[in-house]
Design a protein around this motif. Structure first.
Motif, PDB file in Angstrom:
ATOM      1  N   ASN A 178       0.868  -1.178   0.000  1.00 26.52           N
ATOM      2  CA  ASN A 178       0.000   0.000   0.000  1.00 26.52           C
ATOM      3  C   ASN A 178       0.901   1.223   0.000  1.00 26.52           C
ATOM      4  O   ASN A 178       2.100   1.119   0.238  1.00 26.52           O
ATOM      5  CB  ASN A 178      -0.908   0.013   1.230  1.00 26.52           C
ATOM      6  N   ASP A 200       0.145   2.740   8.762  1.00 27.15           N
ATOM      7  CA  ASP A 200      -1.247   2.301   8.665  1.00 27.15           C
ATOM      8  C   ASP A 200      -1.465   1.551   7.350  1.00 27.15           C
ATOM      9  O   ASP A 200      -0.916   1.943   6.307  1.00 27.15           O
ATOM     10  CB  ASP A 200      -2.177   3.510   8.737  1.00 27.15           C
ATOM     11  N   ALA A 258      -3.870   1.453   5.326  1.00 23.07           N
ATOM     12  CA  ALA A 258      -4.543   2.198   4.267  1.00 23.07           C
ATOM     13  C   ALA A 258      -3.515   2.990   3.469  1.00 23.07           C
ATOM     14  O   ALA A 258      -2.318   2.955   3.752  1.00 23.07           O
ATOM     15  CB  ALA A 258      -5.603   3.108   4.863  1.00 23.07           C
ATOM     16  N   GLN A 284      -1.515   6.217   2.226  1.00 22.80           N
ATOM     17  CA  GLN A 284      -1.066   7.572   2.554  1.00 22.80           C
ATOM     18  C   GLN A 284      -0.238   8.062   1.366  1.00 22.80           C
ATOM     19  O   GLN A 284       0.724   7.392   0.965  1.00 22.80           O
ATOM     20  CB  GLN A 284      -0.233   7.596   3.833  1.00 22.80           C
ATOM     21  N   ASP A 344      -4.526  11.025   3.608  1.00 19.36           N
ATOM     22  CA  ASP A 344      -4.604   9.742   4.309  1.00 19.36           C
ATOM     23  C   ASP A 344      -6.005   9.154   4.165  1.00 19.36           C
ATOM     24  O   ASP A 344      -6.996   9.836   4.384  1.00 19.36           O
ATOM     25  CB  ASP A 344      -4.270   9.971   5.792  1.00 19.36           C
ATOM     26  N   GLU A 345      -6.077   7.846   3.820  1.00 19.24           N
ATOM     27  CA  GLU A 345      -7.366   7.204   3.563  1.00 19.24           C
ATOM     28  C   GLU A 345      -7.747   6.190   4.628  1.00 19.24           C
ATOM     29  O   GLU A 345      -8.611   5.332   4.406  1.00 19.24           O
ATOM     30  CB  GLU A 345      -7.326   6.547   2.177  1.00 19.24           C
ATOM     31  N   ARG A 346      -7.168   6.271   5.816  1.00 19.38           N
ATOM     32  CA  ARG A 346      -7.431   5.270   6.853  1.00 19.38           C
ATOM     33  C   ARG A 346      -8.853   5.319   7.395  1.00 19.38           C
ATOM     34  O   ARG A 346      -9.324   4.337   7.988  1.00 19.38           O
ATOM     35  CB  ARG A 346      -6.445   5.432   8.005  1.00 19.38           C
ATOM     36  N   ASN A 347      -9.551   6.436   7.233  1.00 20.74           N
ATOM     37  CA  ASN A 347     -10.910   6.569   7.765  1.00 20.74           C
ATOM     38  C   ASN A 347     -11.986   6.296   6.720  1.00 20.74           C
ATOM     39  O   ASN A 347     -13.156   6.645   6.922  1.00 20.74           O
ATOM     40  CB  ASN A 347     -11.091   7.970   8.348  1.00 20.74           C
ATOM     41  N   GLY A 348     -11.598   5.698   5.612  1.00 27.07           N
ATOM     42  CA  GLY A 348     -12.555   5.394   4.561  1.00 27.07           C
ATOM     43  C   GLY A 348     -12.764   6.518   3.584  1.00 27.07           C
ATOM     44  O   GLY A 348     -13.546   6.407   2.643  1.00 27.07           O
TER      45      GLY A 348
END
Length: 401
Positions: free
Chosen positions: A212, A231, A233, A235, A249-253
């Motif tokens: 990723n 993380d 997801a 970044q 950053d796409e960690r929260n959907g």
């Protein structure tokens, strides 16, 4: 009925009086603070022709961008904010894209040898001389410059594109030092490293080696590579200023803006709107990004001030303000579609944003023992406000009689 209302108002006045006695005899301070939004936003177009312009970059009074006004190829243009003069930098029939400027040097990717063999070129405003920085028979793209150093993404070690036109293979980050005329390979991992950004001795980029996209950094003074995000997801799209690294950053959907402070080793989330934010840039305490909270057809530019922890909407026009951003001191640049084509716009942000809320604060406070000869009377913040309220109650009761 009248007596009942009078008793009610007398009761309210009595409660206020008791409250005054309480705060005057207790180590409690009642404070009202009014924070005003002191920012002044002065927006102005940099380009006004009917063609498309993109990829703005700014340093001091000079703004550069890529411009399509001369036909099917992109040229590099510059505007001097002090003299209000526009200058065409490139003059041939090939594409020149992704300019960046530092001091009197402008760099860009040049397609005169074909897109898959793009080179990095530089123009010196002081000497009016153009120089080819890279000569390798592969592609060099997306340059950034700081001082005597130029960084870019490079395909010479096996990078390329798949059948769908997406990047694939081994892209690396390279650096060229103008003071020594030496080129350096910064990354050696056999995956994709691209989108570099440079500040002083530090280079940041997005890296796919872990399956990723993560953010990595290389310190030229210590020759050390560091993984910034872990993380699972994605970044991507990093920027750096001083000890602060920011990215999308796409960690929260969805896409948020995050920051990592190298001096404190702490990560923090900058945006929490629940919408999509991307493409951040940073200068000192100010972070700027493209924001989707008003819809995909009305993208706006937002600013967050780290020193005051306040967010400000920079653009309000009901079209798209988007694309590549840049910031230098109080000047913010973006690509704007309000005129039916892509123009370069700038906003000068002056003043200081300290919020816009009235806050009531009650806190314990132990007054120090007064020095000899010092008055022992206390000035209680908020006392006059409550006193005025009681006075209004009294006046009202007087009129009721």
């Amino acid at each position: 009925m009248k007596n009942r209302e009078d008793r009610y108002l007398i009761g309210l006045a009595s409660i206020a009086l008791v409250f005054i006695l309480f705060i005057s005899t207790s180590p409690v301070v009642l404070a009202f603070s009014l924070h005003n939004n002191r920012l002044t936003l002065n927006e102005t177009p940099i380009t006004t022709n009917n063609s498309d312009e993109a990829c703005p970059s700014i340093y001091a009074d000079r703004v550069v961008w890529q411009d399509l006004r001369n036909g099917k190829n992109w040229d590099i243009y510059m505007y001097n904010l002090s003299t209000q003069e526009e200058t065409r930098i490139t003059n041939n029939n090939f594409d020149h894209r992704c300019p960046a400027i530092y001091g009197d040097r402008i760099v860009w990717e040049d397609i005169c040898n074909g897109y898959q063999n793009a080179d990095i070129r530089m123009y010196n405003l002081t000497t009016s001389a153009e120089t080819q920085v890279t000569a390798n028979m592969s592609g060099q793209y997306s340059p950034d410059i700081y001082g005597d150093r130029i960084v870019w993404e490079d395909t010479r070690n096996g990078g390329g594109w798949d059948k769908e036109g997406n990047r694939a293979g081994n892209w690396d980050i390279y650096l060229y030092d103008l003071s020594t005329s030496i080129e350096y390979q910064i990354t050696t991992n056999e995956s994709m490293q691209d989108a570099p950004a440079l500040y002083e001795n530090r280079i940041v980029w997005q890296d796919s080696r872990n399956g990723n996209l993560d953010i990595y950094m290389y310190d030229l003074s210590t020759f050390r590579e560091t993984q910034i995000t872990t993380d699972p997801a994605a970044q991507h799209s990093p920027a750096i200023y001083g000890d602060r690294i920011i990215w999308t950053d796409e960690r929260n959907g969805k896409a948020d803006i995050y920051m990592y402070n190298l001096s404190t080793s702490t990560e923090s989330q900058i945006t929490t709107s629940g919408s999509v934010e991307y493409g951040p840039v940073i200068y000192r305490d100010r972070i700027v990004w493209v924001d989707y909270r008003k819809g995909w057809e009305n993208l706006d530019i937002y600013l967050y001030d780290l020193s005051t922890s306040t967010e400000t909407q920079i653009t309000t026009n009901e079209s798209n303000q988007w694309g590549e951003l840049d910031i230098w001191k109080d000047r913010i640049l973006w690509r704007d579609q309000r005129n039916g084509n892509n123009d370069i716009y700038m906003c000068i942000v002056s003043g200081e944003n300290t919020g816009s809320e009235i806050e009531l604060e009650i806190r314990s406070e132990v007054n120090p023992k007064p020095e000899e000869g010092e008055s022992t009377s206390k000035s209680i913040p908020g006392f006059e406000i409550v006193y005025d309220i009681v006075g209004l109650f009294g006046m009202f009761l007087y009129r009721r009689k």
